[in-house]
Design an enzyme around this catalytic site. Structure first.
Site, PDB file in Angstrom:
ATOM      1  N   SER A 120       0.824  -1.206   0.000  1.00 45.73           N
ATOM      2  CA  SER A 120       0.000   0.000   0.000  1.00 45.73           C
ATOM      3  C   SER A 120       0.860   1.258   0.000  1.00 45.73           C
ATOM      4  O   SER A 120       0.410   2.317  -0.418  1.00 45.73           O
ATOM      5  CB  SER A 120      -0.874   0.056   1.257  1.00 45.73           C
ATOM      6  OG  SER A 120      -1.732  -1.025   1.293  1.00 45.73           O
ATOM      7  N   HIS A 143      -2.420  -3.295  -6.714  1.00 44.44           N
ATOM      8  CA  HIS A 143      -2.958  -2.910  -5.410  1.00 44.44           C
ATOM      9  C   HIS A 143      -4.453  -3.192  -5.351  1.00 44.44           C
ATOM     10  O   HIS A 143      -5.257  -2.502  -5.982  1.00 44.44           O
ATOM     11  CB  HIS A 143      -2.660  -1.419  -5.173  1.00 44.44           C
ATOM     12  CG  HIS A 143      -2.968  -0.942  -3.792  1.00 44.44           C
ATOM     13  ND1 HIS A 143      -3.625   0.239  -3.539  1.00 44.44           N
ATOM     14  CD2 HIS A 143      -2.726  -1.489  -2.585  1.00 44.44           C
ATOM     15  CE1 HIS A 143      -3.752   0.391  -2.239  1.00 44.44           C
ATOM     16  NE2 HIS A 143      -3.219  -0.647  -1.633  1.00 44.44           N
ATOM     17  N   ASN A 193      -5.617   6.104  -2.213  1.00 43.31           N
ATOM     18  CA  ASN A 193      -5.356   6.529  -0.830  1.00 43.31           C
ATOM     19  C   ASN A 193      -5.152   8.034  -0.700  1.00 43.31           C
ATOM     20  O   ASN A 193      -5.404   8.602   0.361  1.00 43.31           O
ATOM     21  CB  ASN A 193      -4.176   5.750  -0.232  1.00 43.31           C
ATOM     22  CG  ASN A 193      -4.666   4.446   0.384  1.00 43.31           C
ATOM     23  OD1 ASN A 193      -5.832   4.345   0.787  1.00 43.31           O
ATOM     24  ND2 ASN A 193      -3.806   3.452   0.442  1.00 43.31           N
TER      25      ASN A 193
END
Ligand SMILES: NC(=O)c1ccc[n+]([C@@H]2O[C@H](COP(=O)([O-])OP(=O)(O)OC[C@H]3O[C@@H](n4cnc5c(N)ncnc54)[C@H](O)[C@@H]3O)[C@@H](O)[C@H]2O)c1
Length: 286
Positions: A120, A143, A193
């Site tokens: 991540s 991912h 993210n």
């Protein structure tokens, strides 16, 4: 590029076992490796509940269940990956641990095997240095999102030397297991993210400024933006310690706009980590 048939998944934790399931549901044979054979077998056992959800939703039939589970072989040593065409690694988020895994795989896997990491936060280009230079073109990031057998998105992240042929092969492979891949540059936080934590940080600011309560901020995101879950409920599901750690990594790279808010730090100091500890932004003790 050769046909991808045999899949290796390293790390049978929350992500690895669910990634293995995504491949098995779609007809691939998977070797699922953890540090020991017992841990790999436990990872596979944990999939029964998740498979039950797929059956309930009608995505998988009860009759397919045994076949899907049969397609996943728990393994305890690297030798069993010698026929792999594609290996994805989902071990602890630690550079040294991941480097050791990749350098061991590099020694046993066929020279045309593609390597993908589910990290991540670690640079894909940095991780790629764990393999010999002849394989650099076949190393990239893939991912997934949790729960990986359900969530559709996969960020496909080429490292500095990844070939376009490899990126294409992995994008195609992801589509074959029912995912929607997007190509993303190797930057800290990739794409999702960065968007996600910008939103969480802003939600924390709204609370600090007493603009609205956590309940109402969640309601605003659900009813005003169509999100399935509000930021406060989501932070509690994910774990506030992990949320803070990710924001610290983003802050280090991007500065002020990702500075973690004091109210999140306070939750973590108080061990109000979320559902895992019975209290986070909300109380789950009752
Ligand atoms: N949790 C998430 O929502 C999420 C989402 C996307 C990506 N990721 C990434 O996926 C990876 C795994 O995360 P997770 O949440 O599944 O963690 P986890 O702790 O649930 O699982 C990690 C697994 O790796 C195994 N492991 C550790 N060292 C190993 C080794 N040397 N060889 C083989 N197995 C080893 C552990 O025994 C454990 O079963 C991390 O890189 C994380 O950043 C996590």
């Amino acid at each position: 590029m050769k046909d991808i048939k045999n899949i290796g998944v390293i790390g049978a934790g929350m992500m690895g076992s669910e990634i293995a399931l995504s491949f098995a549901i779609n007809g691939y044979r998977v070797a699922l490796k953890d540090e020991t054979l017992e841990l790999a077998a436990r990872g596979k056992e944990n999939l029964t509940k998740s498979l039950g959800k797929h059956i309930k939703k009608g995505k998988v039939t009860e009759a397919d269940k045994a076949k899907i589970l049969d397609a996943i072989t728990p393994v305890g040593n690297y030798e069993e990956l010698r026929d792999a065409d594609f290996v994805i690694e989902a071990v602890f988020e630690n550079l040294e641990v991941k480097q050791a895994v990749w350098s061991a795989l590099d020694k046993v896997c066929p020279s045309d095997c593609i390597f993908a990491t589910n990290t991540s936060s670690i640079s894909i280009t940095r991780l790629a240095t764990s393999v010999k230079k002849e394989r650099l073109g076949q190393f990239l990031g893939a991912h997934f999102f949790s729960p990986a057998s359900i969530m559709k998105l996969v960020e496909v992240i080429p490292a500095l030397d990844t070939t376009d042929e490899t990126v294409q092969a992995v994008m195609d492979l992801m589509r074959k297991i029912g995912k929607e891949p997007i190509r993303v540059k190797d930057v800290v936080g990739f794409a999702v993210n960065r968007i996600f934590h910008a939103m969480l940080i802003e939600a924390c600011r709204l609370l600090e400024e007493e603009v609205a309560t956590p309940e109402d901020i969640d309601k605003a995101c659900k009813l005003g933006l169509g999100h399935p879950m509000g930021p406060y409920a989501l932070m509690d599901v994910l774990n506030n310690k992990l949320n803070l750690e990710v924001q610290e990594i983003l802050f280090e790279s991007y500065g002020e706009r990702f500075r973690p808010r004091p109210n999140l730090k306070q939750r973590v100091s108080a061990n109000h980590l979320g559902r895992a500890t019975g209290r986070g932004w909300f109380d789950y003790s009752k």
